[in-house]
Design an enzyme around this catalytic site. Structure first.
Site, PDB file in Angstrom:
ATOM      1  CG  ASP A 110      -1.944   0.812   0.784  1.00 47.81           C
ATOM      2  OD1 ASP A 110      -2.103   1.884   0.014  1.00 47.81           O
ATOM      3  OD2 ASP A 110      -2.596   1.098   1.967  1.00 47.81           O
ATOM      4  CG  ASP A 111      -0.614   4.997   0.066  1.00 47.04           C
ATOM      5  OD1 ASP A 111      -1.119   4.469  -1.011  1.00 47.04           O
ATOM      6  OD2 ASP A 111      -0.556   5.749   1.133  1.00 47.04           O
ATOM      7  CB  CYS A 118      -5.307   2.570  -2.259  1.00 46.56           C
ATOM      8  SG  CYS A 118      -6.006   3.864  -1.474  1.00 46.56           S
ATOM      9  NE  ARG A 149      -5.311  -1.535  -1.352  1.00 47.15           N
ATOM     10  CZ  ARG A 149      -4.089  -2.460  -0.647  1.00 47.15           C
ATOM     11  NH1 ARG A 149      -4.718  -3.677   0.027  1.00 47.15           N
ATOM     12  NH2 ARG A 149      -3.246  -2.364  -0.706  1.00 47.15           N
ATOM     13  CE  LYS A 194      -6.576   0.488   1.477  1.00 45.09           C
ATOM     14  NZ  LYS A 194      -5.783   1.312   1.913  1.00 45.09           N
ATOM     15  CG  HIS A 233     -10.298   1.086   1.211  1.00 39.79           C
ATOM     16  ND1 HIS A 233      -8.934   2.556   1.544  1.00 39.79           N
ATOM     17  CD2 HIS A 233     -11.545   2.169   1.841  1.00 39.79           C
ATOM     18  CE1 HIS A 233      -9.788   3.124   1.273  1.00 39.79           C
ATOM     19  NE2 HIS A 233     -10.793   3.436   1.567  1.00 39.79           N
ATOM     20  CG  HIS A 277      -1.934   3.850   3.622  1.00 37.84           C
ATOM     21  ND1 HIS A 277      -2.745   4.834   4.982  1.00 37.84           N
ATOM     22  CD2 HIS A 277      -2.520   4.281   1.982  1.00 37.84           C
ATOM     23  CE1 HIS A 277      -3.490   5.756   4.091  1.00 37.84           C
ATOM     24  NE2 HIS A 277      -3.480   5.467   3.129  1.00 37.84           N
ATOM     25  CG  ASP A 324      -2.898   0.624  -3.097  1.00 36.45           C
ATOM     26  OD1 ASP A 324      -1.249   1.229  -3.209  1.00 36.45           O
ATOM     27  OD2 ASP A 324      -3.329   0.842  -2.666  1.00 36.45           O
ATOM     28  CG  ASN A 325      -1.064   4.260  -4.844  1.00 36.40           C
ATOM     29  OD1 ASN A 325      -2.487   3.941  -4.442  1.00 36.40           O
ATOM     30  ND2 ASN A 325      -0.492   4.899  -4.029  1.00 36.40           N
ATOM     31  CE  LYS A 382      -2.716   7.432  -1.615  1.00 32.61           C
ATOM     32  NZ  LYS A 382      -2.933   7.180  -0.563  1.00 32.61           N
TER      33      LYS A 382
END
Length: 559
Positions: free
Chosen positions: A48-49, A86, A90, A143, A145, A227, A343-344, A399
């Site tokens: 994540d991130d 994100c 996802r 996660k 989300h 993240h 994810d980014n 991002k």
């Protein structure tokens, strides 16, 4: 569909057969080899991130030996794209669709438009549902989300993690176990850490999957690290405490040099200038400052923020190592398809100093003995735009945006039983919409034409298996949009645009850092690609853009 009663009967039968095999002289190795000759298990790991260059095997100085080992035995995808944020990414990972098509064009707030419903659309079908119907055990740790409250209603047997974006890594109550009737781990006071716990349950789920050896398993290991908030165990932070005092300018140069040595980027790649950033609620951009222009106390604060970020990545890698150990101990590693990505791009929110307390304009300057408190349970930090720029070396932006810094992810695929060119670097453009077709190909499960009485959406992606095994791929067109930032890539040409801005045209075969805008020289090509983007945007519910995203940090576009 997996049936507990049928599973119980099969498990008893498996036990009887195993005893018979042992009694008749068959070895455990022969039993394992027979099991591994079938359809592969699938481990999909999403960070994540995480920035493009944060991993060691992509040029970073952060210690990631586990992921580096997967890259050494697998392949690295160096032109692997995400959606820039994100929730949309996802959603694409789970369905194989562009995010607006399934109602996740923005985040989880309903904007009352088809492409911006704020939750995964009712008519969408997840890869977990398809694999489950095809005989796979299906598990999710990490996660979710996607705007819904229960992943077990969308194809996963078991879930542990956070249903929303991470708010803390230190509070056990922030994480959820589903179905709710399931037993949970008990952690001594002060010993809970989210990344560790997500891995604890992932390993639990692997044990569950092994109880039915005739059913392969699919584990979606969706970490919420690195993240924000920047939280990490102190021993991991101290490991990096002195590493980032050289500043982001030196780190960017050092990373690009290693990326060239590793052949992640061509030797002629130029480092982009320090990126612009947009502070909370501001429409005018500023430029990240030179590291040496900052006061000493500010440099100390920022070096510690990046040290915590690095510690989070390091700790995630350690935990991936725990999962790999579990696979090795159970003779599963050779025939498990492992895909890793982010994810980014790295997150710039919102300025070079980062924020504190909550995502906003709040910033606290830590200095002296206060630095030792950073990253603990009573803190909440982000890393800021300067370090995010370094994480995305050598690209522009981050991002939220559709320039390379926002949509380029590190990609690793590991599957010893099938990958022929171990350690190879694959530079063919690919996208996270390709994950679902890839998983369906290797699992030998057909994509259903109908689901719950309605026709399913055609998949826009394509399997990654041919390209990771060196087969020539034809040029394709990939599309992007988030918050009005937009892009289209066709072959080596790419249009990129900022929210409310004009198209910029880049030849990525010569200029992937997007420094030489050719739009004025090739208006015909700009017009051709613009028409394609607009057609895609209308067909996928991207347009019309929402007039109000209902978020304070994004100012309205001036008419």
């Amino acid at each position: 569909m997996y049936s507990p009663m049928l599973s119980h009967l099969k498990t008893r039968l498996t036990t009887i057969v195993a005893i018979f095999l042992l009694c008749t002289g068959w070895s455990q190795h022969a039993w394992s080899a027979k099991k591994e000759s079938g359809r592969p298990n699938i481990l999909l790991i999403v960070a994540d991130d995480l920035g493009y260059s944060d991993l060691g095997c992509f040029g970073g100085e952060i210690e990631t030996p586990q992921l580096d080992s997967l890259a050494a035995r697998g392949v690295r995808l160096t032109q692997y794209y995400n959606t820039g944020r994100c929730c949309p990414s996802r959603g694409s990972i789970m369905t194989g669709q562009y995010p607006h098509r399934i109602g996740l064009g923005h985040m989880t707030r309903n904007l009352n438009q088809r492409g911006y419903q704020g939750h995964i659309a009712d008519e969408a079908i997840t890869v977990a549902q398809i694999l489950q119907q095809g005989g796979y055990r299906t598990f999710l740790s990490g996660k979710w989300h996607l705007g819904t409250e229960d992943p077990t209603k969308l194809g996963f047997e078991e879930f542990y993690g956070t249903l929303v974006s991470a708010k803390t890594f230190w509070d056990v109550d922030h994480f959820t176990r589903l179905p709710a009737s399931r037993a949970t781990h008990t952690y001594p006071k002060g010993e809970f850490y989210g990344t560790d716990a997500v891995t604890d349950y992932a390993i639990d789920f692997l044990r569950m999957g092994r109880r039915t050896p005739d059913h392969p398993w699919f584990l979606y290991l969706a970490y919420n690290a690195p993240h924000f908030p920047l939280h990490a165990p102190k021993e991991d932070i101290l490991k990096y405490a002195d590493r980032y005092h050289v500043g982001w300018d030196q780190i960017r140069k050092q990373r690009l040099a290693r990326m060239k040595e590793l052949k992640i980027v061509p030797p002629e790649t130029k480092l982009s200038p320090r990126s612009r950033y947009w502070d909370w609620g501001e429409s005018e951009a500023r430029v990240n400052p030179a590291w040496d222009s900052l006061p000493t106390d500010r440099r100390g604060d920022l070096a510690r923020r990046m040290a915590i970020f690095a510690a989070m990545v390091d700790r995630m890698d350690q935990n991936i190592g725990r999962v790999l150990t579990s696979l090795r101990q159970n003779n599963e590693l050779e025939n498990t398809l492992i895909i890793f990505t982010s994810d980014n791009g790295a997150c710039a929110e919102w300025d070079p100093h980062g924020f504190d307390i909550r995502s906003s304009r709040n910033n606290t300057l830590y200095w002296g003995d206060q630095l030792d408190k950073m990253g603990g349970p009573d803190t909440h930090h982000s890393v800021g735009s300067g370090w995010a720029n370094a994480s995305n070396t050598p690209w522009r932006l981050y991002k939220h945006y559709n320039h390379e810094g926002g949509i380029a992810s590190p990609g690793i695929i590991h599957w010893p039983r099938q990958i022929k060119q171990k350690g190879a670097i694959v530079s063919t453009p690919a996208h996270i919409i390709d994950i679902v077709p890839t998983l369906l190909e290797v699992s030998e499960v057909s994509y259903p034409q109908k689901w719950d009485g309605h026709s399913t959406l055609p998949l826009p992606g394509k399997s990654l298996i041919p390209q990771i095994n060196g087969k020539q791929q034809t040029d394709r067109t990939l599309y992007f949009e988030h918050q009005g930032n937009r892009a289209i890539r066709e072959g080596h040409w790419k249009l990129s645009a900022l929210r409310g801005g004009d198209w910029e045209l880049y030849d990525l075969s010569q200029d992937r850092t997007e420094l030489n805008d050719l739009a004025e020289q090739r208006p015909d090509l700009v017009n051709q690609l613009d028409q394609k983007w607009n057609l895609w945007a209308k067909e996928n519910f991207v347009l019309p853009f929402p007039k109000d995203y209902r978020i304070d940090y994004l100012p309205p576009i001036k008419e």
